[in-house]
Motif scaffolding. Structure first.
Motif, PDB file in Angstrom:
ATOM      1  N   SER A 104      13.610   0.554  -8.523  1.00  0.00           N
ATOM      2  CA  SER A 104      12.602  -0.093  -9.364  1.00  0.00           C
ATOM      3  C   SER A 104      11.194   0.144  -8.825  1.00  0.00           C
ATOM      4  CB  SER A 104      12.855  -1.601  -9.451  1.00  0.00           C
ATOM      5  OG  SER A 104      14.077  -1.866 -10.083  1.00  0.00           O
ATOM      6  N   ILE A 105      11.027   0.023  -7.524  1.00  0.00           N
ATOM      7  CA  ILE A 105       9.712   0.257  -6.916  1.00  0.00           C
ATOM      8  C   ILE A 105       9.270   1.689  -7.174  1.00  0.00           C
ATOM      9  CG2 ILE A 105       8.457   0.442  -4.724  1.00  0.00           C
ATOM     10  CD1 ILE A 105      10.315  -1.872  -3.705  1.00  0.00           C
ATOM     11  N   LEU A 106      10.141   2.639  -6.892  1.00  0.00           N
ATOM     12  CA  LEU A 106       9.801   4.047  -7.116  1.00  0.00           C
ATOM     13  C   LEU A 106       9.488   4.305  -8.589  1.00  0.00           C
ATOM     14  CD1 LEU A 106      12.524   5.736  -4.866  1.00  0.00           C
ATOM     15  CD2 LEU A 106      10.082   5.536  -4.358  1.00  0.00           C
ATOM     16  N   GLY A 107      10.296   3.747  -9.466  1.00  0.00           N
ATOM     17  CA  GLY A 107      10.115   3.982 -10.892  1.00  0.00           C
ATOM     18  C   GLY A 107       8.814   3.426 -11.437  1.00  0.00           C
ATOM     19  N   PHE A 108       8.497   2.186 -11.070  1.00  0.00           N
ATOM     20  CA  PHE A 108       7.258   1.601 -11.580  1.00  0.00           C
ATOM     21  C   PHE A 108       6.018   2.249 -10.962  1.00  0.00           C
ATOM     22  CE2 PHE A 108       9.893  -2.127 -12.946  1.00  0.00           C
ATOM     23  CZ  PHE A 108       9.635  -1.983 -14.303  1.00  0.00           C
ATOM     24  N   LEU A 109       6.099   2.627  -9.690  1.00  0.00           N
ATOM     25  CA  LEU A 109       4.950   3.303  -9.071  1.00  0.00           C
ATOM     26  C   LEU A 109       4.806   4.737  -9.584  1.00  0.00           C
ATOM     27  CD1 LEU A 109       4.994   1.968  -5.404  1.00  0.00           C
ATOM     28  CD2 LEU A 109       3.555   1.241  -7.335  1.00  0.00           C
ATOM     29  N   TYR A 110       5.875   5.319 -10.100  1.00  0.00           N
ATOM     30  CA  TYR A 110       5.800   6.631 -10.736  1.00  0.00           C
ATOM     31  C   TYR A 110       4.867   6.562 -11.943  1.00  0.00           C
ATOM     32  CZ  TYR A 110       7.573  11.107 -12.597  1.00  0.00           C
ATOM     33  OH  TYR A 110       7.703  12.398 -13.056  1.00  0.00           O
ATOM     34  N   GLU A 111       4.886   5.401 -12.620  1.00  0.00           N
ATOM     35  CA  GLU A 111       4.055   5.210 -13.803  1.00  0.00           C
ATOM     36  C   GLU A 111       2.585   5.091 -13.451  1.00  0.00           C
ATOM     37  OE1 GLU A 111       5.706   1.750 -15.703  1.00  0.00           O
ATOM     38  OE2 GLU A 111       7.566   2.807 -16.168  1.00  0.00           O
ATOM     39  N   GLN A 112       2.294   4.332 -12.385  1.00  0.00           N
ATOM     40  CA  GLN A 112       0.899   4.133 -11.987  1.00  0.00           C
ATOM     41  C   GLN A 112       0.846   3.357 -10.675  1.00  0.00           C
ATOM     42  OE1 GLN A 112      -0.065   1.625 -15.416  1.00  0.00           O
ATOM     43  NE2 GLN A 112      -0.551  -0.029 -14.004  1.00  0.00           N
ATOM     44  N   PRO A 113      -0.228   3.548  -9.905  1.00  0.00           N
ATOM     45  CA  PRO A 113      -0.418   2.721  -8.710  1.00  0.00           C
ATOM     46  C   PRO A 113      -0.609   1.263  -9.142  1.00  0.00           C
ATOM     47  CG  PRO A 113      -1.865   4.629  -8.668  1.00  0.00           C
ATOM     48  CD  PRO A 113      -1.262   4.564 -10.046  1.00  0.00           C
ATOM     49  N   MET A 114      -0.172   0.342  -8.304  1.00  0.00           N
ATOM     50  CA  MET A 114      -0.370  -1.071  -8.628  1.00  0.00           C
ATOM     51  C   MET A 114      -0.312  -1.939  -7.385  1.00  0.00           C
ATOM     52  SD  MET A 114       3.231  -1.915 -10.629  1.00  0.00           S
ATOM     53  CE  MET A 114       3.044  -0.557 -11.753  1.00  0.00           C
ATOM     54  N   HIS A 115      -0.811  -3.146  -7.538  1.00  0.00           N
ATOM     55  CA  HIS A 115      -0.735  -4.132  -6.464  1.00  0.00           C
ATOM     56  C   HIS A 115       0.701  -4.635  -6.353  1.00  0.00           C
ATOM     57  CE1 HIS A 115      -4.960  -4.486  -7.954  1.00  0.00           C
ATOM     58  NE2 HIS A 115      -5.171  -4.270  -6.671  1.00  0.00           N
ATOM     59  N   ALA A 116       1.052  -5.109  -5.180  1.00  0.00           N
ATOM     60  CA  ALA A 116       2.405  -5.614  -4.951  1.00  0.00           C
ATOM     61  C   ALA A 116       2.741  -6.761  -5.901  1.00  0.00           C
ATOM     62  CB  ALA A 116       2.574  -6.048  -3.501  1.00  0.00           C
ATOM     63  N   TYR A 117       1.771  -7.600  -6.187  1.00  0.00           N
ATOM     64  CA  TYR A 117       2.006  -8.730  -7.086  1.00  0.00           C
ATOM     65  C   TYR A 117       2.410  -8.238  -8.479  1.00  0.00           C
ATOM     66  CZ  TYR A 117       1.245 -12.875  -9.921  1.00  0.00           C
ATOM     67  OH  TYR A 117       1.413 -13.911 -10.804  1.00  0.00           O
ATOM     68  N   GLU A 118       1.677  -7.256  -8.997  1.00  0.00           N
ATOM     69  CA  GLU A 118       1.995  -6.699 -10.314  1.00  0.00           C
ATOM     70  C   GLU A 118       3.353  -6.005 -10.284  1.00  0.00           C
ATOM     71  OE1 GLU A 118       0.213  -3.621 -13.663  1.00  0.00           O
ATOM     72  OE2 GLU A 118      -0.785  -3.785 -11.718  1.00  0.00           O
ATOM     73  N   LEU A 119       3.627  -5.300  -9.204  1.00  0.00           N
ATOM     74  CA  LEU A 119       4.914  -4.636  -9.050  1.00  0.00           C
ATOM     75  C   LEU A 119       6.046  -5.662  -9.095  1.00  0.00           C
ATOM     76  CD1 LEU A 119       6.495  -2.023  -8.478  1.00  0.00           C
ATOM     77  CD2 LEU A 119       6.068  -2.419  -6.044  1.00  0.00           C
ATOM     78  N   ARG A 120       5.874  -6.752  -8.376  1.00  0.00           N
ATOM     79  CA  ARG A 120       6.892  -7.808  -8.357  1.00  0.00           C
ATOM     80  C   ARG A 120       7.112  -8.368  -9.761  1.00  0.00           C
ATOM     81  NH1 ARG A 120       5.579 -13.158  -6.698  1.00  0.00           N
ATOM     82  NH2 ARG A 120       7.423 -14.406  -6.881  1.00  0.00           N
ATOM     83  N   GLN A 121       6.052  -8.566 -10.523  1.00  0.00           N
ATOM     84  CA  GLN A 121       6.176  -9.072 -11.893  1.00  0.00           C
ATOM     85  C   GLN A 121       6.955  -8.095 -12.770  1.00  0.00           C
ATOM     86  OE1 GLN A 121       1.958  -9.839 -12.763  1.00  0.00           O
ATOM     87  NE2 GLN A 121       2.546 -11.975 -13.104  1.00  0.00           N
TER      88      GLN A 121
END
Length: 174
Positions: A5-22
């Motif tokens: 999930s982390i790899l997949g969402f960061l593949y889309e765009q850089p983000m803060h950890a809080y947004e990633l967790r959401q």
């Protein structure tokens, strides 16, 4: 599931950890909420492996998480060759599906979907008697019968969806 999930969402765009967790919680939170105690160690493991990096967020004191080239390669590798649990466990498979579109080769997508379909072709149940999977008709307990009835309906719907997607993807290949 968490690292994918982390790899997949960061593949889309850089983000803060809080947004990633959401975002991860939105994908799987109703089943397995993501705690900071799970998220940050996973991020740190990916950082130590060179797959995720941090960079300053312009105009903010916070850090952005960014997927590295190694992280992109690892995501695509995991999508091409998912682990057994990512094929057999429904929740893990849904996480895999959320990012499977990042594989640009329809043949690679078909291979993953075929693995899931092959898994579904095997007899299975939550309950067994002398190694034989029990069916809803075998159950006297109404709640276990309900579990098996709902499971069978879900399985049929999933297999139909998989066959349809495989046929559509194979038509694209031809």
């Amino acid at each position: 599931m968490l690292e994918l999930s982390i790899l997949g969402f960061l593949y889309e765009q850089p983000m803060h950890a809080y947004e990633l967790r959401q975002r991860i919680s939105g994908l799987s939170g109703h089943i397995r909420p993501v705690s900071d105690g799970a998220l940050y160690p996973a991020i740190n493991r990916l950082r130590a492996a060179g797959m995720v990096d941090k960079q300053a967020d312009a105009g903010s004191a916070r850090q952005l998480l960014v997927l590295t080239e190694a992280g992109r390669a690892e995501l695509l590798r995991r999508l091409r060759d998912p682990s057994e649990v990512e094929i057999t466990d429904r929740n893990n498979f849904f996480v895999l599906l959320a990012f499977l579109g990042y594989l640009t080769d329809p043949a690679e997508q078909v291979a993953v979907l075929r693995r899931r379909l092959t898994f579904y072709e095997q007899p299975a149940s939550w309950f067994y008697e002398q190694g034989r999977p029990l069916r809803a008709a075998d159950m006297t307990d109404r709640f276990r019968r309900g579990m098996l009835t709902l499971g069978a309906a879900t399985r049929r719907a999933d297999k139909e969806w998989l066959r349809t997607q495989i046929a559509e993807l194979e038509a694209e290949i031809d």
